[in-house]
Design a protein around this motif. Structure first.
Motif, PDB file in Angstrom:
ATOM      1  N   LYS A 137     111.017  -3.634  37.126  1.00 44.15           N
ATOM      2  CA  LYS A 137     110.879  -5.095  37.109  1.00 44.15           C
ATOM      3  C   LYS A 137     109.439  -5.537  37.329  1.00 44.15           C
ATOM      4  O   LYS A 137     109.061  -6.648  36.948  1.00 44.15           O
ATOM      5  N   GLN A 138     108.600  -4.673  37.934  1.00 45.56           N
ATOM      6  CA  GLN A 138     107.220  -5.058  38.201  1.00 45.56           C
ATOM      7  C   GLN A 138     106.411  -5.219  36.912  1.00 45.56           C
ATOM      8  O   GLN A 138     105.424  -5.950  36.885  1.00 45.56           O
ATOM      9  N   VAL A 139     106.797  -4.518  35.858  1.00 43.41           N
ATOM     10  CA  VAL A 139     106.051  -4.625  34.604  1.00 43.41           C
ATOM     11  C   VAL A 139     106.861  -5.306  33.511  1.00 43.41           C
ATOM     12  O   VAL A 139     106.391  -5.427  32.377  1.00 43.41           O
ATOM     13  N   ALA A 140     108.080  -5.747  33.836  1.00 43.23           N
ATOM     14  CA  ALA A 140     108.968  -6.306  32.815  1.00 43.23           C
ATOM     15  C   ALA A 140     108.391  -7.557  32.166  1.00 43.23           C
ATOM     16  O   ALA A 140     108.658  -7.839  30.994  1.00 43.23           O
ATOM     17  N   GLN A 141     107.590  -8.327  32.914  1.00 44.67           N
ATOM     18  CA  GLN A 141     107.041  -9.568  32.373  1.00 44.67           C
ATOM     19  C   GLN A 141     105.612  -9.422  31.853  1.00 44.67           C
ATOM     20  O   GLN A 141     105.015 -10.399  31.415  1.00 44.67           O
ATOM     21  N   LEU A 142     105.080  -8.223  31.891  1.00 42.42           N
ATOM     22  CA  LEU A 142     103.727  -8.003  31.381  1.00 42.42           C
ATOM     23  C   LEU A 142     103.786  -7.863  29.865  1.00 42.42           C
ATOM     24  O   LEU A 142     104.491  -7.017  29.338  1.00 42.42           O
ATOM     25  N   THR A 143     103.028  -8.692  29.154  1.00 40.01           N
ATOM     26  CA  THR A 143     103.029  -8.671  27.688  1.00 40.01           C
ATOM     27  C   THR A 143     101.752  -8.066  27.124  1.00 40.01           C
ATOM     28  O   THR A 143     101.615  -7.938  25.912  1.00 40.01           O
ATOM     29  N   SER A 144     100.822  -7.713  27.992  1.00 42.90           N
ATOM     30  CA  SER A 144      99.592  -7.037  27.574  1.00 42.90           C
ATOM     31  C   SER A 144      99.749  -5.544  27.811  1.00 42.90           C
ATOM     32  O   SER A 144     100.081  -5.108  28.910  1.00 42.90           O
ATOM     33  N   LYS A 145      99.502  -4.756  26.757  1.00 44.13           N
ATOM     34  CA  LYS A 145      99.611  -3.294  26.929  1.00 44.13           C
ATOM     35  C   LYS A 145      98.573  -2.804  27.930  1.00 44.13           C
ATOM     36  O   LYS A 145      98.794  -1.814  28.628  1.00 44.13           O
ATOM     37  N   TYR A 146      97.450  -3.513  28.023  1.00 48.04           N
ATOM     38  CA  TYR A 146      96.412  -3.116  28.972  1.00 48.04           C
ATOM     39  C   TYR A 146      96.835  -3.436  30.411  1.00 48.04           C
ATOM     40  O   TYR A 146      96.478  -2.720  31.342  1.00 48.04           O
ATOM     41  N   ALA A 147      97.616  -4.502  30.584  1.00 49.95           N
ATOM     42  CA  ALA A 147      98.084  -4.863  31.928  1.00 49.95           C
ATOM     43  C   ALA A 147      99.027  -3.798  32.472  1.00 49.95           C
ATOM     44  O   ALA A 147      98.960  -3.441  33.652  1.00 49.95           O
ATOM     45  N   VAL A 192      90.364  -7.915  27.349  1.00 53.68           N
ATOM     46  CA  VAL A 192      91.119  -6.784  27.885  1.00 53.68           C
ATOM     47  C   VAL A 192      91.290  -6.884  29.396  1.00 53.68           C
ATOM     48  O   VAL A 192      92.404  -7.031  29.912  1.00 53.68           O
ATOM     49  N   LEU A 193      90.180  -6.817  30.135  1.00 48.89           N
ATOM     50  CA  LEU A 193      90.237  -6.669  31.581  1.00 48.89           C
ATOM     51  C   LEU A 193      90.768  -7.910  32.291  1.00 48.89           C
ATOM     52  O   LEU A 193      91.710  -7.831  33.093  1.00 48.89           O
ATOM     53  N   GLU A 194      90.172  -9.060  32.027  1.00 47.69           N
ATOM     54  CA  GLU A 194      90.549 -10.265  32.781  1.00 47.69           C
ATOM     55  C   GLU A 194      91.956 -10.764  32.451  1.00 47.69           C
ATOM     56  O   GLU A 194      92.697 -11.156  33.370  1.00 47.69           O
ATOM     57  N   PRO A 195      92.405 -10.753  31.178  1.00 46.97           N
ATOM     58  CA  PRO A 195      93.804 -11.113  30.918  1.00 46.97           C
ATOM     59  C   PRO A 195      94.792 -10.153  31.600  1.00 46.97           C
ATOM     60  O   PRO A 195      95.848 -10.582  32.070  1.00 46.97           O
ATOM     61  N   ALA A 196      94.446  -8.852  31.647  1.00 50.36           N
ATOM     62  CA  ALA A 196      95.323  -7.875  32.301  1.00 50.36           C
ATOM     63  C   ALA A 196      95.435  -8.180  33.794  1.00 50.36           C
ATOM     64  O   ALA A 196      96.529  -8.157  34.367  1.00 50.36           O
ATOM     65  N   ILE A 197      94.316  -8.471  34.433  1.00 50.89           N
ATOM     66  CA  ILE A 197      94.323  -8.790  35.861  1.00 50.89           C
ATOM     67  C   ILE A 197      95.102 -10.075  36.119  1.00 50.89           C
ATOM     68  O   ILE A 197      95.871 -10.166  37.081  1.00 50.89           O
ATOM     69  N   LYS A 198      94.945 -11.061  35.253  1.00 48.81           N
ATOM     70  CA  LYS A 198      95.664 -12.330  35.409  1.00 48.81           C
ATOM     71  C   LYS A 198      97.176 -12.103  35.359  1.00 48.81           C
ATOM     72  O   LYS A 198      97.924 -12.626  36.192  1.00 48.81           O
ATOM     73  N   GLN A 199      97.640 -11.302  34.404  1.00 46.25           N
ATOM     74  CA  GLN A 199      99.072 -11.022  34.308  1.00 46.25           C
ATOM     75  C   GLN A 199      99.574 -10.241  35.516  1.00 46.25           C
ATOM     76  O   GLN A 199     100.653 -10.523  36.044  1.00 46.25           O
ATOM     77  N   ILE A 200      98.810  -9.262  35.961  1.00 46.49           N
ATOM     78  CA  ILE A 200      99.213  -8.467  37.131  1.00 46.49           C
ATOM     79  C   ILE A 200      99.345  -9.358  38.358  1.00 46.49           C
ATOM     80  O   ILE A 200     100.323  -9.278  39.107  1.00 46.49           O
ATOM     81  N   ASN A 201      98.362 -10.240  38.573  1.00 45.53           N
ATOM     82  CA  ASN A 201      98.381 -11.119  39.749  1.00 45.53           C
ATOM     83  C   ASN A 201      99.528 -12.117  39.695  1.00 45.53           C
ATOM     84  O   ASN A 201     100.073 -12.505  40.732  1.00 45.53           O
TER      85      ASN A 201
END
Length: 310
Positions: A137-147, A192-201
């Motif tokens: 569930k921790q990655v279920a809402q992540l839509t960036s492959k980099y995230a 890449v980096l900042e969108p991934a961090i935004k989704q993780i947070n």
């Protein structure tokens, strides 16, 4: 969503590969399938992934799930990855492998049947050495492959909350960024980096920040710090928690103690009690803690989240 645990050897966490979001999700579902069979997994095991499971776990439409499974037959079969492996003398070599050795889509039942490649099997089943685990569930809402990739890299350092500097080319490889993709640093950071961090947070159980390292004026690498989001301890005001505490049976304490043992938020809070990956004993200890009202009240929101009937 059930609290399905994804377990990967850290050699796989640190591997270099480029998988799209749908392909990463299918790999994760196959890993969960492998763990839940209770029969172990070999390079001959045929693991089934159903379209309805994909749709429900990742909140996509049925048509989107059917499309993801159909496309995986060709795309996932062609995907490769590389990882470092020591020989008997400790010398590191680079292994290149496919993810799957066999894949089949059954249109009548909307089912994907996957057989992992021989080099992948020990990396997803070997738990006695270095491994990383997290709930799907921790990655279920992540839509960036980099995230998804960055989240896995971060939680491999969950014990310290700090990821030491990763050299830029190595970091790009682990994320799956191609040599000709986002070569300008401003594009790499903004796309890449900042969108991934935004989704993780926003969507996972951790909050992270990064620091860039330079040699002269050029950025040569990145390091990260992250912390676990706090466990919510506020219970519903219209419920008498004492009643729920009095109703909880010993078998329920054992059941939910085991569930809490695999919750990253609980692991982070009580890491000193886990020992060397002994989650069975940790679950028994949590069951004993649930017999005390103050601990029951503290864990109550998580108990509800894990299916405790209120």
């Amino acid at each position: 969503m059930k609290n399905e645990l994804v377990v990967k050897d850290n050699a796989l966490i640190n591997a270099s590969y480029n998988l799209e979001v749908t392909e990463q999700r299918l790999i994760l579902l196959a890993i969960i399938n492998a763990r839940e069979t209770g029969q172990g997994i070999t390079s001959d095991s045929k693991l089934e992934i159903h379209a309805h499971d994909y749709a429900s776990r990742f909140d996509v439409s049925n048509s989107g799930a059917y499309k993801a499974l159909k496309e995986a037959v060709n795309n996932l079969f062609d995907r490769q990855f590389s990882f470092k492996e020591p020989d008997k003398q400790g010398n590191l070599g680079v292994v290149r492998s496919r993810w799957v050795s066999r894949i089949k889509y059954i249109d009548a039942t909307a089912t994907l049947e996957v057989t992992f490649a021989p080099d992948v099997v020990p990396l997803i089943t070997r738990l006695e050495q270095h491994f990383t685990s997290y709930q799907l569930k921790q990655v279920a809402q992540l839509t960036s492959k980099y995230a998804i990739r960055l989240y896995e890299m971060l939680i491999a350092w969950r014990a310290t909350g700090k990821v030491p500097e990763i050299e830029l080319s190595e970091f790009r490889n682990r994320l799956g960024v191609g040599d000709n993709e986002y070569t300008a640093m401003n594009n790499f950071k903004s796309r890449v980096l900042e969108p991934a961090i935004k989704q993780i947070n926003e969507h996972t159980d951790i909050v992270t920040t990064y620091e860039q390292h330079k040699k002269g004026r050029s950025i040569t690498g990145f390091s990260f710090k992250f912390k676990q989001k706090q466990i919510r301890t506020e219970a519903k005001k219209d419920k008498n928690i004492g009643d729920f505490f009095n109703r909880m049976t010993d078998s329920q304490r054992l059941k939910f103690g085991s569930k809490l043992a695999y919750d990253e938020r609980v692991q982070s809070e009580y890491s000193h009690l886990i020992g060397t990956g002994n989650y069975e004993q940790f679950g028994q200890l949590l069951a004993e803690m649930l017999a005390e009202k103050r601990h029951f009240e503290m864990f109550f929101p998580l108990l509800v989240e894990h299916g405790f009937n209120v």
